[in-house]
Design a protein around this motif. Structure first.
Motif, PDB file in Angstrom:
ATOM      1  N   HIS A   1     -28.274  16.749  10.769  1.00 52.57           N
ATOM      2  CA  HIS A   1     -28.523  16.339  12.155  1.00 52.57           C
ATOM      3  C   HIS A   1     -27.828  17.277  13.135  1.00 52.57           C
ATOM      4  O   HIS A   1     -26.793  17.883  12.830  1.00 52.57           O
ATOM      5  CB  HIS A   1     -28.047  14.894  12.378  1.00 52.57           C
ATOM      6  CG  HIS A   1     -26.554  14.724  12.346  1.00 52.57           C
ATOM      7  ND1 HIS A   1     -25.750  14.942  13.449  1.00 52.57           N
ATOM      8  CD2 HIS A   1     -25.724  14.350  11.339  1.00 52.57           C
ATOM      9  CE1 HIS A   1     -24.492  14.710  13.133  1.00 52.57           C
ATOM     10  NE2 HIS A   1     -24.454  14.347  11.852  1.00 52.57           N
ATOM     11  N   ASP A   2     -28.413  17.414  14.320  1.00 58.15           N
ATOM     12  CA  ASP A   2     -27.811  18.236  15.363  1.00 58.15           C
ATOM     13  C   ASP A   2     -26.513  17.608  15.849  1.00 58.15           C
ATOM     14  O   ASP A   2     -26.346  16.378  15.836  1.00 58.15           O
ATOM     15  CB  ASP A   2     -28.771  18.376  16.549  1.00 58.15           C
ATOM     16  CG  ASP A   2     -29.943  19.292  16.243  1.00 58.15           C
ATOM     17  OD1 ASP A   2     -29.909  19.949  15.180  1.00 58.15           O
ATOM     18  OD2 ASP A   2     -30.885  19.347  17.050  1.00 58.15           O
ATOM     19  N   GLU A   3     -25.607  18.458  16.310  1.00 56.12           N
ATOM     20  CA  GLU A   3     -24.320  17.962  16.794  1.00 56.12           C
ATOM     21  C   GLU A   3     -24.460  17.241  18.129  1.00 56.12           C
ATOM     22  O   GLU A   3     -23.769  16.256  18.400  1.00 56.12           O
ATOM     23  CB  GLU A   3     -23.341  19.134  16.944  1.00 56.12           C
ATOM     24  CG  GLU A   3     -21.948  18.714  17.408  1.00 56.12           C
ATOM     25  CD  GLU A   3     -20.981  19.891  17.513  1.00 56.12           C
ATOM     26  OE1 GLU A   3     -19.855  19.689  17.988  1.00 56.12           O
ATOM     27  OE2 GLU A   3     -21.386  21.014  17.101  1.00 56.12           O
TER      28      GLU A   3
ATOM     29  N   LEU B   1     -33.801  10.951  15.455  1.00 49.00           N
ATOM     30  CA  LEU B   1     -32.908   9.814  15.253  1.00 49.00           C
ATOM     31  C   LEU B   1     -32.621   9.182  16.609  1.00 49.00           C
ATOM     32  O   LEU B   1     -32.011   9.810  17.476  1.00 49.00           O
ATOM     33  CB  LEU B   1     -31.582  10.241  14.626  1.00 49.00           C
ATOM     34  CG  LEU B   1     -31.608  10.997  13.296  1.00 49.00           C
ATOM     35  CD1 LEU B   1     -30.195  11.246  12.812  1.00 49.00           C
ATOM     36  CD2 LEU B   1     -32.412  10.234  12.264  1.00 49.00           C
ATOM     37  N   LYS B   2     -33.094   7.966  16.808  1.00 53.10           N
ATOM     38  CA  LYS B   2     -32.782   7.227  18.028  1.00 53.10           C
ATOM     39  C   LYS B   2     -31.567   6.379  17.728  1.00 53.10           C
ATOM     40  O   LYS B   2     -31.640   5.365  17.035  1.00 53.10           O
ATOM     41  CB  LYS B   2     -33.964   6.356  18.463  1.00 53.10           C
ATOM     42  CG  LYS B   2     -33.729   5.655  19.793  1.00 53.10           C
ATOM     43  CD  LYS B   2     -34.971   4.897  20.239  1.00 53.10           C
ATOM     44  CE  LYS B   2     -34.745   4.216  21.582  1.00 53.10           C
ATOM     45  NZ  LYS B   2     -35.947   3.487  22.048  1.00 53.10           N
ATOM     46  N   ARG B   3     -30.440   6.798  18.243  1.00 54.00           N
ATOM     47  CA  ARG B   3     -29.151   6.200  17.883  1.00 54.00           C
ATOM     48  C   ARG B   3     -28.712   5.173  18.913  1.00 54.00           C
ATOM     49  O   ARG B   3     -28.642   5.453  20.108  1.00 54.00           O
ATOM     50  CB  ARG B   3     -28.095   7.295  17.786  1.00 54.00           C
ATOM     51  CG  ARG B   3     -26.665   6.805  17.640  1.00 54.00           C
ATOM     52  CD  ARG B   3     -25.710   7.926  17.961  1.00 54.00           C
ATOM     53  NE  ARG B   3     -24.324   7.487  17.916  1.00 54.00           N
ATOM     54  CZ  ARG B   3     -23.296   8.198  18.370  1.00 54.00           C
ATOM     55  NH1 ARG B   3     -23.510   9.394  18.917  1.00 54.00           N
ATOM     56  NH2 ARG B   3     -22.072   7.738  18.296  1.00 54.00           N
TER      57      ARG B   3
ATOM     58  N   THR C   1     -25.647   8.117   9.075  1.00 50.26           N
ATOM     59  CA  THR C   1     -25.401   9.359   9.817  1.00 50.26           C
ATOM     60  C   THR C   1     -24.383   9.169  10.922  1.00 50.26           C
ATOM     61  O   THR C   1     -23.469   9.991  11.099  1.00 50.26           O
ATOM     62  CB  THR C   1     -26.723   9.892  10.412  1.00 50.26           C
ATOM     63  OG1 THR C   1     -27.658  10.100   9.358  1.00 50.26           O
ATOM     64  CG2 THR C   1     -26.490  11.202  11.152  1.00 50.26           C
ATOM     65  N   PHE C   2     -24.515   8.090  11.692  1.00 53.31           N
ATOM     66  CA  PHE C   2     -23.603   7.831  12.809  1.00 53.31           C
ATOM     67  C   PHE C   2     -22.911   6.469  12.645  1.00 53.31           C
ATOM     68  O   PHE C   2     -22.698   5.760  13.621  1.00 53.31           O
ATOM     69  CB  PHE C   2     -24.354   7.864  14.139  1.00 53.31           C
ATOM     70  CG  PHE C   2     -24.857   9.230  14.534  1.00 53.31           C
ATOM     71  CD1 PHE C   2     -23.986  10.209  14.988  1.00 53.31           C
ATOM     72  CD2 PHE C   2     -26.208   9.543  14.425  1.00 53.31           C
ATOM     73  CE1 PHE C   2     -24.457  11.462  15.345  1.00 53.31           C
ATOM     74  CE2 PHE C   2     -26.682  10.793  14.786  1.00 53.31           C
ATOM     75  CZ  PHE C   2     -25.797  11.761  15.244  1.00 53.31           C
ATOM     76  N   ALA C   3     -22.592   6.097  11.410  1.00 53.54           N
ATOM     77  CA  ALA C   3     -21.954   4.803  11.159  1.00 53.54           C
ATOM     78  C   ALA C   3     -20.733   4.615  12.071  1.00 53.54           C
ATOM     79  O   ALA C   3     -19.968   5.562  12.297  1.00 53.54           O
ATOM     80  CB  ALA C   3     -21.522   4.726   9.695  1.00 53.54           C
ATOM     81  N   PRO C   4     -20.558   3.388  12.642  1.00 52.97           N
ATOM     82  CA  PRO C   4     -21.321   2.159  12.376  1.00 52.97           C
ATOM     83  C   PRO C   4     -22.599   2.001  13.201  1.00 52.97           C
ATOM     84  O   PRO C   4     -23.229   0.962  13.144  1.00 52.97           O
ATOM     85  CB  PRO C   4     -20.318   1.062  12.757  1.00 52.97           C
ATOM     86  CG  PRO C   4     -19.549   1.664  13.880  1.00 52.97           C
ATOM     87  CD  PRO C   4     -19.411   3.122  13.535  1.00 52.97           C
ATOM     88  N   SER C   5     -22.976   3.005  13.978  1.00 55.81           N
ATOM     89  CA  SER C   5     -24.217   2.909  14.739  1.00 55.81           C
ATOM     90  C   SER C   5     -25.427   3.048  13.815  1.00 55.81           C
ATOM     91  O   SER C   5     -25.368   3.752  12.808  1.00 55.81           O
ATOM     92  CB  SER C   5     -24.277   4.001  15.807  1.00 55.81           C
ATOM     93  OG  SER C   5     -23.304   3.803  16.793  1.00 55.81           O
TER      94      SER C   5
ATOM     95  N   PHE D   1     -34.186  -0.156   5.762  1.00 59.95           N
ATOM     96  CA  PHE D   1     -33.187   0.912   5.697  1.00 59.95           C
ATOM     97  C   PHE D   1     -33.607   2.018   4.743  1.00 59.95           C
ATOM     98  O   PHE D   1     -34.207   1.765   3.688  1.00 59.95           O
ATOM     99  CB  PHE D   1     -31.829   0.334   5.281  1.00 59.95           C
ATOM    100  CG  PHE D   1     -31.222  -0.555   6.333  1.00 59.95           C
ATOM    101  CD1 PHE D   1     -30.530  -0.007   7.404  1.00 59.95           C
ATOM    102  CD2 PHE D   1     -31.367  -1.925   6.276  1.00 59.95           C
ATOM    103  CE1 PHE D   1     -29.986  -0.818   8.385  1.00 59.95           C
ATOM    104  CE2 PHE D   1     -30.829  -2.748   7.243  1.00 59.95           C
ATOM    105  CZ  PHE D   1     -30.141  -2.194   8.307  1.00 59.95           C
ATOM    106  N   ILE D   2     -33.326   3.255   5.150  1.00 57.78           N
ATOM    107  CA  ILE D   2     -33.634   4.423   4.327  1.00 57.78           C
ATOM    108  C   ILE D   2     -32.368   5.257   4.149  1.00 57.78           C
ATOM    109  O   ILE D   2     -31.401   5.137   4.914  1.00 57.78           O
ATOM    110  CB  ILE D   2     -34.737   5.292   4.954  1.00 57.78           C
ATOM    111  CG1 ILE D   2     -34.301   5.809   6.344  1.00 57.78           C
ATOM    112  CG2 ILE D   2     -36.040   4.521   5.062  1.00 57.78           C
ATOM    113  CD1 ILE D   2     -35.294   6.777   6.974  1.00 57.78           C
ATOM    114  N   THR D   3     -32.373   6.093   3.127  1.00 57.03           N
ATOM    115  CA  THR D   3     -31.269   7.024   2.888  1.00 57.03           C
ATOM    116  C   THR D   3     -31.843   8.420   2.764  1.00 57.03           C
ATOM    117  O   THR D   3     -33.039   8.600   2.543  1.00 57.03           O
ATOM    118  CB  THR D   3     -30.510   6.657   1.601  1.00 57.03           C
ATOM    119  OG1 THR D   3     -31.432   6.685   0.491  1.00 57.03           O
ATOM    120  CG2 THR D   3     -29.875   5.274   1.705  1.00 57.03           C
ATOM    121  N   GLY D   4     -30.978   9.415   2.891  1.00 55.09           N
ATOM    122  CA  GLY D   4     -31.421  10.794   2.728  1.00 55.09           C
ATOM    123  C   GLY D   4     -31.578  11.566   4.014  1.00 55.09           C
ATOM    124  O   GLY D   4     -32.046  12.709   3.994  1.00 55.09           O
ATOM    125  N   VAL D   5     -31.196  10.966   5.155  1.00 52.11           N
ATOM    126  CA  VAL D   5     -31.230  11.707   6.420  1.00 52.11           C
ATOM    127  C   VAL D   5     -30.054  12.676   6.439  1.00 52.11           C
ATOM    128  O   VAL D   5     -28.915  12.296   6.129  1.00 52.11           O
ATOM    129  CB  VAL D   5     -31.147  10.751   7.622  1.00 52.11           C
ATOM    130  CG1 VAL D   5     -31.051  11.525   8.923  1.00 52.11           C
ATOM    131  CG2 VAL D   5     -32.362   9.824   7.640  1.00 52.11           C
TER     132      VAL D   5
END
Length: 296
Positions: free
Chosen positions: A23-25, A48-50, A92-96, A16-20
């Motif tokens: 991001h585009d809408e 970001l592959k979500r 960024t897209f929690a919980p994803s 896991f990383i932080t600092g992203v």
């Protein structure tokens, strides 16, 4: 480690990383499994592959496990012609969760050749072969090699991506080594005949192998020089029947006789008749290699 992760349904904290941020809408690419967004990380643009939001739905749960599996395979890969995994973003897209990798501004190899001409096609085919050879040296089968899963780095090199169907195989010395997964997902136009009808080609069951990767590589050669997959004008079902019957496209005028010899050997009907990706890479570099003539 993969089995442990799948059992516990957790990824190692080191991934896991932080600092992203930024991001585009809306996603740049969207698919059934997830979406790809542009964002920033450490001052650089990243992809970001979500994965879709986790729920109790069984399909979503399978996607979650597939995400874990891809992340674990991908995180250990270090090669010039493999896109690196920078880490997993979970905020960024929690919980994803999102897999984070460098953004490739040139897009796919197909788009790059369309925009810049096909003068670099042979060089790119060698780079693709070297990336695939690296995977096979680690007992990893890519499983979904095709033009849209090969991206171009900012310095113009081909990089393999999308390891969602990648698997390890049990016998590194066998082109028929059984893979860890029999998931039939994937792009049937790049399927080797033994993936379409295993029993007719000496296989007990559907199993991706190094030999089926080599077959897909032959299709990629055809793609890079024509801009389309083999039998592009036929529906998927018709393509599968043609492949099983041993039919292959005719040699395009843009492909040299030497390269076409490699292509026809690589998509031979019988898995054991195909050369290894190592031999193909050696041949592309002009060295001696054992590349059998195709029986087609």
């Amino acid at each position: 480690m993969r089995k442990v992760v799948e059992a516990g349904e957790h990824l190692p904290s080191s991934l896991f990383i932080t600092g992203v941020n930024d991001h585009d809408e809306h996603p740049t690419f969207a698919g059934g499994f997830g979406d790809v967004y542009q964002a920033s990380y450490n001052g650089k643009r990243v992809a970001l592959k979500r994965i879709r939001i986790f729920t109790a739905d069984s399909t979503t749960h399978r996607n979650q496990l597939q995400f874990y599996k891809e992340a674990l395979v991908w995180q250990g890969l270090r090669h010039r012609f493999i896109i690196p995994l920078l880490g997993i973003d979970r905020s960024t897209f929690a919980p994803s969760f999102c897999m984070v990798s460098p953004w490739m501004k040139y897009g796919t190899v197909l788009k790059y050749l369309q925009d810049h001409g096909r003068g670099d096609a042979n060089r790119l085919l060698l780079e693709i072969a070297l990336g695939l050879e690296y995977l096979h040296s680690l007992n990893i089968v890519h499983g979904d090699l095709r033009g849209n899963n090969i991206l171009i780095s900012d310095d113009g090199n081909a990089c393999l991506s999308d390891f969602g169907l990648a698997s390890t195989f049990s016998d590194a010395d066998s082109t028929a080594g059984i893979t860890a997964s029999s998931n039939r997902a994937g792009s049937v136009r790049w399927f080797a005949p033994e993936l379409i009808k295993p029993e007719s080609f000496g296989c007990e069951r559907f199993a991706r192998t190094t030999a089926s990767d080599v077959y897909a590589y032959a299709c990629v050669c055809f793609e890079l020089y024509t801009g389309r997959p083999p039998f592009a004008r036929l529906p998927d079902v018709a393509v599968m029947f043609r492949v099983i019957e041993g039919d292959r496209p005719e040699q395009p005028t843009t492909i040299s006789d030497a390269l076409w010899q490699l292509v026809t050997a690589a998509w031979a009907p019988e898995p054991h008749a195909r050369p290894s990706i190592h031999d193909i890479a050696v041949a592309l570099q002009g060295g001696p290699a054992t590349v059998p003539a195709s029986p087609i």
